[in-house]
Design a protein around this motif. Structure first.
Motif, mmCIF file in Angstrom:
data_model
loop_
_atom_site.group_PDB
_atom_site.id
_atom_site.type_symbol
_atom_site.label_atom_id
_atom_site.label_comp_id
_atom_site.label_asym_id
_atom_site.label_seq_id
_atom_site.Cartn_x
_atom_site.Cartn_y
_atom_site.Cartn_z
ATOM 1 N N SER A 112 42.688 44.649 -12.625
ATOM 2 C CA SER A 112 43.166 43.224 -12.396
ATOM 3 C C SER A 112 42.086 42.500 -11.065
ATOM 4 O O SER A 112 42.127 41.373 -11.075
ATOM 5 C CB SER A 112 44.545 43.201 -11.818
ATOM 6 N N GLU B 175 39.188 42.372 -10.983
ATOM 7 C CA GLU B 175 38.202 41.574 -11.713
ATOM 8 C C GLU B 175 38.507 40.252 -12.419
ATOM 9 O O GLU B 175 37.857 39.499 -12.819
ATOM 10 C CB GLU B 175 37.480 42.323 -12.736
ATOM 11 N N LEU B 176 39.795 39.917 -12.273
ATOM 12 C CA LEU B 176 40.406 38.664 -13.071
ATOM 13 C C LEU B 176 40.203 37.430 -12.222
ATOM 14 O O LEU B 176 40.304 37.756 -10.894
ATOM 15 C CB LEU B 176 41.821 38.926 -13.431
ATOM 16 N N THR B 177 40.486 36.405 -12.600
ATOM 17 C CA THR B 177 39.984 35.066 -11.814
ATOM 18 C C THR B 177 41.189 35.030 -10.700
ATOM 19 O O THR B 177 40.779 34.745 -9.638
ATOM 20 C CB THR B 177 40.453 33.895 -12.864
ATOM 21 N N TYR B 178 42.467 35.525 -11.014
ATOM 22 C CA TYR B 178 43.532 35.481 -10.130
ATOM 23 C C TYR B 178 43.946 36.706 -9.594
ATOM 24 O O TYR B 178 45.125 37.018 -9.357
ATOM 25 C CB TYR B 178 44.540 34.612 -10.678
ATOM 26 N N GLY B 179 43.108 37.636 -9.434
ATOM 27 C CA GLY B 179 43.290 39.079 -9.246
ATOM 28 C C GLY B 179 44.155 39.178 -8.099
ATOM 29 O O GLY B 179 45.010 40.137 -7.710
ATOM 30 N N ILE C 1 47.589 38.703 -9.056
ATOM 31 C CA ILE C 1 48.097 39.674 -10.048
ATOM 32 C C ILE C 1 48.572 40.790 -9.357
ATOM 33 O O ILE C 1 49.319 41.691 -9.643
ATOM 34 C CB ILE C 1 46.986 39.523 -11.059
ATOM 35 N N THR D 198 39.843 41.226 -2.762
ATOM 36 C CA THR D 198 40.436 40.634 -4.004
ATOM 37 C C THR D 198 41.188 39.323 -3.633
ATOM 38 O O THR D 198 41.627 38.553 -4.401
ATOM 39 C CB THR D 198 41.359 41.732 -4.525
ATOM 40 N N ASN E 200 40.576 35.704 -4.120
ATOM 41 C CA ASN E 200 41.195 35.009 -5.297
ATOM 42 C C ASN E 200 42.588 35.277 -5.263
ATOM 43 O O ASN E 200 43.257 35.169 -6.399
ATOM 44 C CB ASN E 200 40.659 35.531 -6.707
ATOM 45 N N GLN F 150 30.683 46.374 -13.201
ATOM 46 C CA GLN F 150 31.239 45.375 -12.056
ATOM 47 C C GLN F 150 31.070 45.379 -10.658
ATOM 48 O O GLN F 150 31.517 44.798 -9.987
ATOM 49 C CB GLN F 150 32.899 45.341 -12.322
#
Length: 510
Positions: free
Chosen positions: A31, A33-37, A40, A158, A161, A421
């Protein structure tokens, strides 16, 4: 004695818990690596607390074991790219490379599992979340300090974001981590204390939003022209003499192709000891600097005198118009890659990496001076690759610099880790460093991600990964110091220690 059905049920519960905790860690790492990690991860952590605060973890031993499984799942997914450097680049057997990743993951997971013990170590009450957050902060601090530290894949970066990024300029990444853990605990507590937990969560988010309205640094002088050269050379070519010559020729051509206030090539872009570089190369580049007014920053291999000869260093050499050369030797070295811990010579021999025992530069080294004709000089704090992980060290250097720092520069070579990543993870670290210091950053990398970051860490410009090209930009320098640069990690560490001391006193009393 348990009957057969009860025994099978007991085993099933254990297997489910093992799988769930490992999977939770893996999902949490993915998670990031996600935009809104950063958003999340917080509710995912609340699921972890639900499992660790259940009968399945009713002893410290069980809680430690489940916390360790969670951490291993987290770091195996987050750090799998180390396999590429061990196997694909280093030539280690695939099984041994997998074992290496697992062992490193287990080691760093120990800090997570120790931190989770705060759930049971103190008397449970409405303050448990604070004690857990304090325990996590101290564990993360120690993870970044013991054995020279490996704080990669923390929750702080993280949060760039996430909801608590605005806290970073005040109290740094560890404070962001504190709020992540505490808030996730309060989400878990919603089932018991819906009103108070909802109020506390809302208040934390509101304070963070309010903090975003403060700015501690401001633009200074005219923007400077910058050229960041991304060579995209495979790591396997670094020790091939013919390829080394081609690499040096490429960077030399690109440097002298066009003038700019600042031209930067990546870490060890000249992958050869400085005295062994082609005859007259540095003098040629110095002449170009003098005639064009360009400041040039080169990544190369330095040599440092020692008792019985010389020792190599991971060096950044600066050439400024009509000035003596500048020199920065990397201070925070990578274990096994840049220095050999006692008793581990066998590992480096298996890894087949030349020049794996570098000299360590001083923590306090002068910033690079960027000379501009007719304007005031600017100064840039340099980090080389791994050093970008250590926000406290960078803050210390800026605070104790005898010249005001206006810009951050990170020179990196992540070709060791292939198409993974790792570059995006380090980009987030650089973004957090800019946010903590309130200074723009330049990232010059071999394979990516070459980028320009604003003083708030936002990505202004970048190059695609695995391309051979140049990023040209105009960059505004900044002046001033954030509270974090002035105080470092001291406030959040003191708060965490006091909270744990309070927790111990309450536990003994009740």
């Amino acid at each position: 004695m348990l009957d057969q059905h009860s025994y099978q049920q007991h085993i099933s519960v254990k297997i489910f818990s093992v799988f769930l905790l490992f999977a939770l860690g893996a999902v949490l790492a993915a998670s990031a690596e996600l935009t809104y990690g950063g958003w999340i991860q917080i509710p995912i952590l609340s699921i972890l607390w639900w499992r660790l605060d259940s009968p399945v973890a009713n002893t410290l031993k069980k809680q430690f074991g489940l916390g360790l499984l969670f951490g291993i799942g987290y770091f195996v997914v987050g750090l799998w790219w180390i396999y590429i450097s061990l196997h694909d680049v280093g030539g280690i057997n695939a099984l041994l490379a997998c074992i290496g990743v697992l062992l490193l993951s287990a080691y760093v997971a120990l800090y997570f599992s120790l931190a989770t013990l705060a759930i049971s170590a103190f008397s449970k009450n409405r303050l448990t979340g604070l004690f857990l957050a304090a325990s996590w902060v101290l564990a993360e601090f120690l993870r970044g300090y013991i054995f020279t530290g490996f704080p990669w894949m923390g929750f702080a970066e993280t949060q760039f974001n996430g909801p608590f990024a605005p806290i970073a300029p005040f109290f740094g990444g560890l404070a962001c981590t504190f709020l992540v853990i505490w808030t996730s605990w309060e989400i878990y507590q919603l089932r018991k204390h819906i009103t108070s937990s909802l109020l506390l969560i809302t208040s934390a988010l509101a304070i963070s939003l309010f903090a975003s309205s403060f700015s501690f640094t401001k633009p200074t002088g005219e923007p400077i022209s910058v050229r960041l050269i991304q060579g995209n050379f495979e790591q396997s070519l670094k020790f091939n003499p013919q390829a080394i010559g081609q690499q040096i020729d490429f960077y030399t051509r690109e440097i002298t192709k066009e003038a700019a206030n600042l031209i930067i090539i990546p870490e060890t872009a000249f992958p050869w000891p400085q005295p062994n570089l082609p005859f007259g190369l540095l003098q040629y580049l110095q002449t170009f600097s003098n005639s064009s007014g360009s400041n040039i920053l080169l990544g190369l291999i330095g040599e440092v005198p020692k008792e019985n000869g010389v020792q190599y260093s991971n060096r950044a050499t600066g050439l400024s118009p009509n000035q003596p050369p500048y020199q920065y030797d990397k201070s925070h070295l990578v274990p096994f890659g840049e220095f050999i811990p006692p008793g581990f010579q066998w590992f480096v021999k298996a890894f087949h990496v030349p020049m794996s025992d570098f000299a360590r530069g001083d923590l306090k080294q002068a910033p690079l001076t960027i000379v501009r004709k007719g304007q005031d000089d600017l100064h840039a704090a340099i980090t080389i690759c791994y050093e970008d992980v250590f926000g406290g060290e960078l803050a210390y250097r800026i605070q104790n610099s005898d010249k005001p720092v206006n810009l951050l520069i990170n020179m990196t070579n992540l070709a060791w880790f292939g198409d993974s990543q790792a570059p995006t993870q380090q980009l987030r670290l650089s973004q957090l460093r800019s946010l903590e210091t309130g200074l723009p950053a330049l990232r010059a990398t071999n394979t990516g991600i070459t980028a320009v970051l604003g003083p708030d860490g936002k990505l202004l410009q970048s190059l695609p990964e695995f391309t051979q090209t140049t990023l040209s930009a105009n960059v505004q320098a900044y002046a001033g110091k954030t509270p974090y640069v002035i105080w470092g990690n001291l406030p959040i560490l003191v708060l965490s220690c006091l909270l744990l001391l309070w927790g111990l006193i309450r536990h003994r009393r009740f």
